[in-house]
Design a protein around this motif. Structure first.
Motif, PDB file in Angstrom:
ATOM      1  N   ARG A  30      15.729  76.539  58.159  1.00  0.00           N
ATOM      2  CA  ARG A  30      16.367  77.858  58.091  1.00  0.00           C
ATOM      3  C   ARG A  30      15.334  78.941  57.793  1.00  0.00           C
ATOM      4  NH1 ARG A  30      21.366  78.117  54.114  1.00  0.00           N
ATOM      5  NH2 ARG A  30      22.062  76.548  55.602  1.00  0.00           N
ATOM      6  N   GLU A  31      14.430  78.668  56.854  1.00  0.00           N
ATOM      7  CA  GLU A  31      13.390  79.640  56.513  1.00  0.00           C
ATOM      8  C   GLU A  31      12.440  79.877  57.686  1.00  0.00           C
ATOM      9  OE1 GLU A  31      10.672  82.178  54.594  1.00  0.00           O
ATOM     10  OE2 GLU A  31      12.778  81.705  54.194  1.00  0.00           O
ATOM     11  N   ILE A  32      12.054  78.820  58.392  1.00  0.00           N
ATOM     12  CA  ILE A  32      11.183  78.962  59.557  1.00  0.00           C
ATOM     13  C   ILE A  32      11.848  79.830  60.621  1.00  0.00           C
ATOM     14  CG2 ILE A  32      10.161  77.714  61.505  1.00  0.00           C
ATOM     15  CD1 ILE A  32       9.658  75.380  59.581  1.00  0.00           C
ATOM     16  N   THR A  33      13.122  79.560  60.878  1.00  0.00           N
ATOM     17  CA  THR A  33      13.847  80.305  61.904  1.00  0.00           C
ATOM     18  C   THR A  33      13.926  81.787  61.567  1.00  0.00           C
ATOM     19  OG1 THR A  33      15.181  78.339  62.407  1.00  0.00           O
ATOM     20  CG2 THR A  33      16.033  80.461  63.154  1.00  0.00           C
ATOM     21  N   VAL A  34      14.262  82.095  60.328  1.00  0.00           N
ATOM     22  CA  VAL A  34      14.367  83.496  59.910  1.00  0.00           C
ATOM     23  C   VAL A  34      12.998  84.168  59.920  1.00  0.00           C
ATOM     24  CG1 VAL A  34      14.918  85.013  57.970  1.00  0.00           C
ATOM     25  CG2 VAL A  34      16.477  83.153  58.582  1.00  0.00           C
ATOM     26  N   ALA A  35      11.984  83.462  59.449  1.00  0.00           N
ATOM     27  CA  ALA A  35      10.629  84.024  59.431  1.00  0.00           C
ATOM     28  C   ALA A  35      10.151  84.333  60.842  1.00  0.00           C
ATOM     29  CB  ALA A  35       9.669  83.061  58.743  1.00  0.00           C
ATOM     30  N   GLY A  41       6.512  84.310  66.300  1.00  0.00           N
ATOM     31  CA  GLY A  41       6.359  82.865  66.236  1.00  0.00           C
ATOM     32  C   GLY A  41       4.961  82.351  66.012  1.00  0.00           C
ATOM     33  N   ASP A  42       3.978  83.232  65.799  1.00  0.00           N
ATOM     34  CA  ASP A  42       2.611  82.797  65.551  1.00  0.00           C
ATOM     35  C   ASP A  42       2.333  82.797  64.055  1.00  0.00           C
ATOM     36  OD1 ASP A  42      -0.077  82.291  65.380  1.00  0.00           O
ATOM     37  OD2 ASP A  42      -0.691  83.837  66.810  1.00  0.00           O
ATOM     38  N   PRO A  43       2.166  81.626  63.442  1.00  0.00           N
ATOM     39  CA  PRO A  43       1.943  81.593  61.984  1.00  0.00           C
ATOM     40  C   PRO A  43       0.659  82.281  61.554  1.00  0.00           C
ATOM     41  CG  PRO A  43       1.610  79.420  62.953  1.00  0.00           C
ATOM     42  CD  PRO A  43       2.200  80.283  64.030  1.00  0.00           C
ATOM     43  N   ASN A  44      -0.300  82.433  62.470  1.00  0.00           N
ATOM     44  CA  ASN A  44      -1.545  83.114  62.124  1.00  0.00           C
ATOM     45  C   ASN A  44      -1.357  84.622  61.965  1.00  0.00           C
ATOM     46  OD1 ASN A  44      -3.196  80.746  62.192  1.00  0.00           O
ATOM     47  ND2 ASN A  44      -3.116  80.824  64.427  1.00  0.00           N
ATOM     48  N   ASP A  45      -0.300  85.149  62.570  1.00  0.00           N
ATOM     49  CA  ASP A  45      -0.004  86.579  62.472  1.00  0.00           C
ATOM     50  C   ASP A  45       1.232  86.867  61.629  1.00  0.00           C
ATOM     51  OD1 ASP A  45      -2.154  87.242  64.134  1.00  0.00           O
ATOM     52  OD2 ASP A  45      -0.955  86.949  65.953  1.00  0.00           O
ATOM     53  N   ASN A  46       1.834  85.834  61.076  1.00  0.00           N
ATOM     54  CA  ASN A  46       3.089  85.969  60.346  1.00  0.00           C
ATOM     55  C   ASN A  46       2.965  85.176  59.041  1.00  0.00           C
ATOM     56  OD1 ASN A  46       5.710  85.852  59.347  1.00  0.00           O
ATOM     57  ND2 ASN A  46       6.658  85.477  61.344  1.00  0.00           N
ATOM     58  N   ARG A  48       4.710  84.929  56.366  1.00  0.00           N
ATOM     59  CA  ARG A  48       5.915  84.246  55.906  1.00  0.00           C
ATOM     60  C   ARG A  48       6.136  82.954  56.688  1.00  0.00           C
ATOM     61  NH1 ARG A  48      12.007  86.822  55.050  1.00  0.00           N
ATOM     62  NH2 ARG A  48      13.049  84.827  54.659  1.00  0.00           N
ATOM     63  N   LEU A  49       5.916  83.015  57.998  1.00  0.00           N
ATOM     64  CA  LEU A  49       6.047  81.807  58.810  1.00  0.00           C
ATOM     65  C   LEU A  49       4.967  80.795  58.449  1.00  0.00           C
ATOM     66  CD1 LEU A  49       7.346  80.204  61.074  1.00  0.00           C
ATOM     67  CD2 LEU A  49       5.907  81.460  62.709  1.00  0.00           C
ATOM     68  N   ARG A  50       3.758  81.259  58.167  1.00  0.00           N
ATOM     69  CA  ARG A  50       2.668  80.362  57.769  1.00  0.00           C
ATOM     70  C   ARG A  50       3.039  79.569  56.521  1.00  0.00           C
ATOM     71  NH1 ARG A  50      -1.150  78.163  60.287  1.00  0.00           N
ATOM     72  NH2 ARG A  50       0.158  76.452  59.560  1.00  0.00           N
ATOM     73  N   LEU A  51       3.629  80.267  55.556  1.00  0.00           N
ATOM     74  CA  LEU A  51       4.026  79.615  54.312  1.00  0.00           C
ATOM     75  C   LEU A  51       5.125  78.590  54.567  1.00  0.00           C
ATOM     76  CD1 LEU A  51       3.765  79.450  51.241  1.00  0.00           C
ATOM     77  CD2 LEU A  51       5.411  81.327  51.077  1.00  0.00           C
ATOM     78  N   ALA A  52       6.126  78.956  55.373  1.00  0.00           N
ATOM     79  CA  ALA A  52       7.214  78.023  55.677  1.00  0.00           C
ATOM     80  C   ALA A  52       6.702  76.831  56.471  1.00  0.00           C
ATOM     81  CB  ALA A  52       8.315  78.753  56.447  1.00  0.00           C
ATOM     82  N   TRP A  53       5.789  77.080  57.394  1.00  0.00           N
ATOM     83  CA  TRP A  53       5.188  76.006  58.200  1.00  0.00           C
ATOM     84  C   TRP A  53       4.458  75.022  57.290  1.00  0.00           C
ATOM     85  CZ3 TRP A  53       4.613  76.620  63.872  1.00  0.00           C
ATOM     86  CH2 TRP A  53       3.956  75.557  64.471  1.00  0.00           C
ATOM     87  N   THR A 181      -2.962  82.547  51.205  1.00  0.00           N
ATOM     88  CA  THR A 181      -3.381  81.687  52.320  1.00  0.00           C
ATOM     89  C   THR A 181      -4.889  81.506  52.350  1.00  0.00           C
ATOM     90  OG1 THR A 181      -1.447  82.336  53.642  1.00  0.00           O
ATOM     91  CG2 THR A 181      -3.319  81.400  54.820  1.00  0.00           C
ATOM     92  N   GLN A 182      -5.631  82.610  52.164  1.00  0.00           N
ATOM     93  CA  GLN A 182      -7.086  82.489  52.244  1.00  0.00           C
ATOM     94  C   GLN A 182      -7.663  81.744  51.050  1.00  0.00           C
ATOM     95  OE1 GLN A 182      -7.798  86.702  52.559  1.00  0.00           O
ATOM     96  NE2 GLN A 182      -8.691  86.842  50.498  1.00  0.00           N
TER      97      GLN A 182
END
Length: 249
Positions: A30-35, A41-46, A48-53, A181-182
């Protein structure tokens, strides 16, 4: 923060989540979908998605599941539209609790959260009633078998804010959310992968509980985490290792 049982608290939480893997998968998806829907859809530019991934990978979620959730978020917009809501309240002995939810039915969710608080010796509070007790931080946790001086150098070079030591020998590296992340990548590259890591709501002070009081608080926290609409539960409770050893995971 006394923190004498920091590592026991971390281990108990991990063991409890491992036993609820199916439900954890659902919440991460659910978190991935919302993020992905909100930031692409690119975790390198998102971030929130990177964290969920990363959470999905840490939970051993199959990569196909992760990619399907991303596609669902960046697709034609069909499916449930979730609203993000935070509830605040108090547990036994005045423990501060925040509950982050994603829901497609706000009335259902608030009813379930309020009932769970009331049934387990707590009460739902007003917005802002406990939020001021927490700060959003990136937290990298290391167990007692790690050397804090070894970890500190690459962490600071990458932008970490602080290192907090606990009486049981464990320690946390703290970062600003944007630097998480870094810093995590830097310490992992240096060979010091954390035992647990997340961007979380970290309490400025804690309430130490033991015995029956601790068990009652754990019961409330577990019941809140078990609700389908709840994504994360944060509290400022500090539980002693002996109590956690006797608690069901």
């Amino acid at each position: 923060m006394a923190g004498h049982s920091k590592w026991a608290n971390i281990q108990h939480r991990k063991n409890a989540q491992d036993k609820k893997r199916g439900k954890i998968f659902t919440k991460i998806i659910r978190e991935i979908t919302v993020a992905a829907r909100m930031g692409g859809g690119d975790p390198n530019d998102n971030p929130r998605l990177r964290l969920a991934w990363d959470k999905a990978l840490a939970a051993n979620m199959p990569k196909d599941n992760i990619e399907r959730a991303v596609k669902r978020g960046t697709g034609d917009g069909q499916g449930d539209n979730y609203e993000e809501i935070r509830y605040e309240g108090y547990g036994p002995n005045g423990v501060a609790i925040m509950v982050d939810c994603m829901t497609d039915n706000k009335n259902r969710t608030v009813s379930e959260v309020r009932y769970t608080f009331n049934r387990n010796g707590g009460n739902l509070g007003a917005d802002g009633s406990v939020a001021y007790l927490f700060d959003r931080k990136g937290v990298l946790t290391y167990g007692p078998d790690n050397d804090d001086e070894d970890v500190l150098a690459p962490a600071l070079d990458a932008g970490a804010e602080d290192l907090v030591e606990y009486e049981d020998g464990s320690f946390d590296v703290l970062t600003a959310p944007d630097d998480y992340t870094q810093v995590k990548a830097a310490v992992e590259a240096a060979g010091f992968a954390p035992d647990a890591a997340d961007v979380t709501m970290r309490p400025a002070t804690t309430v130490e509980l033991q015995g029956e009081d601790a068990q009652n608080c754990l019961k409330l926290l577990d019941a809140l985490e078990d609700l389908d609409d709840v994504q994360n539960v944060y509290s400022n409770v500090e539980l002693d290792a002996e109590t956690l050893a006797d608690a069901p995971a």
